[in-house]
Design an enzyme around this catalytic site. Structure first.
Site, PDB file in Angstrom:
ATOM      1  N   TYR A 241       0.829  -1.217   0.000  1.00  0.00           N
ATOM      2  CA  TYR A 241       0.000   0.000   0.000  1.00  0.00           C
ATOM      3  C   TYR A 241       0.862   1.266   0.000  1.00  0.00           C
ATOM      4  O   TYR A 241       0.463   2.298   0.524  1.00  0.00           O
ATOM      5  CB  TYR A 241      -1.006   0.009   1.165  1.00  0.00           C
ATOM      6  CG  TYR A 241      -2.129  -0.976   0.942  1.00  0.00           C
ATOM      7  CD1 TYR A 241      -1.932  -2.336   1.113  1.00  0.00           C
ATOM      8  CD2 TYR A 241      -3.384  -0.543   0.506  1.00  0.00           C
ATOM      9  CE1 TYR A 241      -2.949  -3.258   0.873  1.00  0.00           C
ATOM     10  CE2 TYR A 241      -4.405  -1.452   0.261  1.00  0.00           C
ATOM     11  CZ  TYR A 241      -4.174  -2.802   0.442  1.00  0.00           C
ATOM     12  OH  TYR A 241      -5.177  -3.706   0.195  1.00  0.00           O
TER      13      TYR A 241
ATOM     14  N   ASN B  44      -4.397  -4.580  -7.283  1.00  0.00           N
ATOM     15  CA  ASN B  44      -4.480  -3.232  -7.855  1.00  0.00           C
ATOM     16  C   ASN B  44      -3.471  -2.280  -7.209  1.00  0.00           C
ATOM     17  O   ASN B  44      -3.016  -1.331  -7.842  1.00  0.00           O
ATOM     18  CB  ASN B  44      -5.900  -2.672  -7.745  1.00  0.00           C
ATOM     19  CG  ASN B  44      -6.456  -2.745  -6.347  1.00  0.00           C
ATOM     20  OD1 ASN B  44      -6.444  -3.798  -5.726  1.00  0.00           O
ATOM     21  ND2 ASN B  44      -6.942  -1.627  -5.842  1.00  0.00           N
TER      22      ASN B  44
ATOM     23  N   HIS C  75     -16.256  -3.130  -3.856  1.00  0.00           N
ATOM     24  CA  HIS C  75     -15.731  -3.855  -5.024  1.00  0.00           C
ATOM     25  C   HIS C  75     -16.743  -4.853  -5.595  1.00  0.00           C
ATOM     26  O   HIS C  75     -16.350  -5.850  -6.209  1.00  0.00           O
ATOM     27  CB  HIS C  75     -14.423  -4.578  -4.675  1.00  0.00           C
ATOM     28  CG  HIS C  75     -13.352  -3.663  -4.160  1.00  0.00           C
ATOM     29  ND1 HIS C  75     -12.986  -2.512  -4.811  1.00  0.00           N
ATOM     30  CD2 HIS C  75     -12.572  -3.732  -3.049  1.00  0.00           C
ATOM     31  CE1 HIS C  75     -12.017  -1.921  -4.120  1.00  0.00           C
ATOM     32  NE2 HIS C  75     -11.760  -2.625  -3.059  1.00  0.00           N
TER      33      HIS C  75
ATOM     34  N   HIS D  14      -8.690  -8.268  -2.214  1.00  0.00           N
ATOM     35  CA  HIS D  14      -9.333  -7.048  -2.698  1.00  0.00           C
ATOM     36  C   HIS D  14     -10.403  -6.508  -1.742  1.00  0.00           C
ATOM     37  O   HIS D  14     -10.370  -5.339  -1.385  1.00  0.00           O
ATOM     38  CB  HIS D  14      -9.919  -7.283  -4.089  1.00  0.00           C
ATOM     39  CG  HIS D  14     -10.116  -6.045  -4.896  1.00  0.00           C
ATOM     40  ND1 HIS D  14      -9.224  -4.990  -4.879  1.00  0.00           N
ATOM     41  CD2 HIS D  14     -11.098  -5.680  -5.763  1.00  0.00           C
ATOM     42  CE1 HIS D  14      -9.653  -4.045  -5.702  1.00  0.00           C
ATOM     43  NE2 HIS D  14     -10.793  -4.431  -6.240  1.00  0.00           N
ATOM     44  N   VAL D  15     -11.346  -7.341  -1.350  1.00  0.00           N
ATOM     45  CA  VAL D  15     -12.378  -6.907  -0.402  1.00  0.00           C
ATOM     46  C   VAL D  15     -11.839  -7.136   1.006  1.00  0.00           C
ATOM     47  O   VAL D  15     -11.416  -8.239   1.330  1.00  0.00           O
ATOM     48  CB  VAL D  15     -13.678  -7.717  -0.609  1.00  0.00           C
ATOM     49  CG1 VAL D  15     -14.730  -7.288   0.397  1.00  0.00           C
ATOM     50  CG2 VAL D  15     -14.175  -7.541  -2.033  1.00  0.00           C
ATOM     51  N   HIS D  16     -11.878  -6.100   1.832  1.00  0.00           N
ATOM     52  CA  HIS D  16     -11.227  -6.175   3.137  1.00  0.00           C
ATOM     53  C   HIS D  16     -12.155  -6.786   4.181  1.00  0.00           C
ATOM     54  O   HIS D  16     -12.526  -6.156   5.180  1.00  0.00           O
ATOM     55  CB  HIS D  16     -10.729  -4.798   3.561  1.00  0.00           C
ATOM     56  CG  HIS D  16      -9.777  -4.217   2.563  1.00  0.00           C
ATOM     57  ND1 HIS D  16      -9.493  -2.890   2.469  1.00  0.00           N
ATOM     58  CD2 HIS D  16      -9.044  -4.825   1.581  1.00  0.00           C
ATOM     59  CE1 HIS D  16      -8.632  -2.685   1.485  1.00  0.00           C
ATOM     60  NE2 HIS D  16      -8.352  -3.848   0.924  1.00  0.00           N
TER      61      HIS D  16
HETATM   62 FE   LIG Z   1      -7.205  -4.668  -4.013  1.00  0.00          FE
END
Ligand SMILES: [Fe+2]
Length: 456
Positions: A194, A228, A323, A350-352
């Site tokens: 990140y 991403n 997402h 992706h989804v936290h």
């Molecule tokens: Fe992601």
């Protein structure tokens, strides 16, 4: 209230309860919903190792198709230093040596350290190796154990982490994972540092992440998937090459599986065939990734590797409003192959939050037949979303209501998972949430192999 109205009200309540109960479990468990904060750069977990130009950010990954190779990577901060890796068994730790390749890159005003990647080849299976990088007082020793030879009934345990980042929560997840002695290799489903959360994607946060995860990543291979947050393009400073920091820092044995890109590849390890896909590279028909995957499925031999596992960052089945449906185009293109080839498990990030699906597929639709709802399908994979490593963006606590039938269990907590492959038919899967400083099992399931135990 009249009798008819009363009966109608009771019927409505029953109908409501039935419709709510038909799907899976939405866990109400919740420890923490406040924002996750990155650990400051002067934290202990980011500390540089002592000594002049000491190797840092040491990490390993599988270096070939079958597990007899390891790629050792590290960074020296001041000058290139030695390119040597000395390695060997306990009886002679410097029995062998191999030379690393050196790379560096610039990103805006940032210049990377000296990044070394060294391939150790023809290792013995199931053997503890020690390895040393760096020179003199600054040199550092680590170790790893090679997997058993590829075979159908070889027990092996993988860990699974996604979307880790470098917050205090990330540190808890990594600590819990490190305390799990079963897991021998990590399946990482994308979104690493990140660093792109910072102005101009401050790449010093790629370095700090490398130092942060070293305590695990130097000792067991991390099988990485690009997310991403690895894209890292900043047009305003002319950084327009996608995945530039990621590809310089993290290597994969992609050529061994006939791939043309480190962003999609496969490995065999113990009794598993693992396919890594890229959500953020082209995958439509005729693209390299599409053609590679089509061919890769023909190479899977379930008599040799019964367990077929896919890693891809963006989930295909996700009942979180975050997402939502972002993985849909890839699902439409590839899902029928997954069902035909009886993929056992698909891990995504992706989804936290955490979510496990039932075995379902949605491949019947042909524009006119209106059959566009996921249906139970014994040949379909279980989809697991595990983007809950603990990164700076916090938890995704906004599930769609009601819980869809395809969703078996979902919970907005941080954590990690393990997959304990027992033999060709059985694997025990468990998800471990971070719970007030300890880990506890939040979800678990026996997974029956789709090829050898399709009836269960
Ligand atoms: Fe992601």
């Amino acid at each position: 209230m009249g009798k008819v109205t009363m009966m109608l009200a009771i019927a409505l309540v029953i109908l409501h309860l039935v419709s709510r109960c038909r799907g899976g479990v939405t866990s109400s468990y919740r420890r923490k919903l406040e924002a996750s904060v990155d650990m400051p750069l002067n934290s202990d977990v980011f500390r540089r190792p002592p000594g002049y130009n000491a190797p840092e950010q040491v990490h390993i990954t599988q270096g070939d198709y079958v597990g007899r190779g390891v790629i050792v990577s590290w960074v020296t901060p001041v000058e290139p230093g030695s390119d040597l890796v000395l390695y060997g068994p306990a009886s002679n730790k410097s029995k062998y040596q191999a030379h690393a390749r050196l790379t560096t890159y610039k990103f805006g005003n940032y210049t990377s350290g000296y990044i070394h990647h060294c391939k150790l080849k023809n290792l013995d299976y199931n053997t503890l190796y020690y390895y040393r990088v760096g020179i003199g007082n600054s040199s550092r020793e680590f170790s790893f154990t090679t997997p058993p030879e590829v075979g159908p009934d070889v027990p092996y345990t993988f860990g699974i982490i996604g979307d880790l980042g470098q917050t205090f929560d990330s540190n808890q997840t990594l600590g819990h994972y490190a305390s799990n002695e079963l897991a021998k290799a990590l399946l990482f489903v994308g979104d690493l540092s990140y660093a792109d959360h910072y102005p101009l994607h401050d790449n010093r946060r790629w370095d700090s992440w490398g130092r942060f995860v070293e305590r695990v990543a130097a000792y067991q291979p991390w099988i990485l998937t690009a997310g991403n947050h690895e894209i890292d393009t900043v047009p305003e400073i002319h950084e327009t090459t996608p995945f530039k920091p990621y590809i310089h820092r993290y290597h994969a044995p992609f050529k061994a599986s006939g791939s043309t890109s480190p962003l999609w590849y496969s490995i065999k390890r113990a009794s598993a065939h693992i396919i890594v896909l890229s959500s953020y590279s082209a995958y439509a028909k005729y693209t390299p990734q599409y053609e590679w995957l089509q061919n890769e499925f023909t190479k899977v031999n379930r008599s040799e590797t019964p367990w077929l596992i896919v890693l891809v960052h963006s989930p295909w089945y996700n009942s979180n409003n975050y997402h939502y449906m972002e993985g849909e185009t890839m699902r439409v293109i590839f899902e029928s192959w997954f069902v035909q080839n009886k993929v056992d498990l698909v891990f995504s990030g992706h989804v936290h939050a955490y979510e496990r699906s039932e075995r379902i597929s949605n491949i019947a639709y042909n524009i006119t037949n209106k059959e566009c709802t996921p249906i139970p399908d014994p040949s379909a994979p279980v989809y697991i979303t595990i983007g809950d490593g603990g990164n700076i963006e916090g938890l995704a606590n906004n599930f769609t209501e009601p819980q869809p039938n395809y969703s078996a269990y979902r919970e907005a907590s941080f954590g990690h998972a393990t997959l304990e492959i027992k033999n060709r038919t059985h694997a025990y899967y468990s998800w471990h949430r971070n719970s007030d400083g300890i880990k506890e099992v939040g979800d678990s399931a026996w997974i029956y192999n789709r090829y050898w135990r399709p009836d269960e």
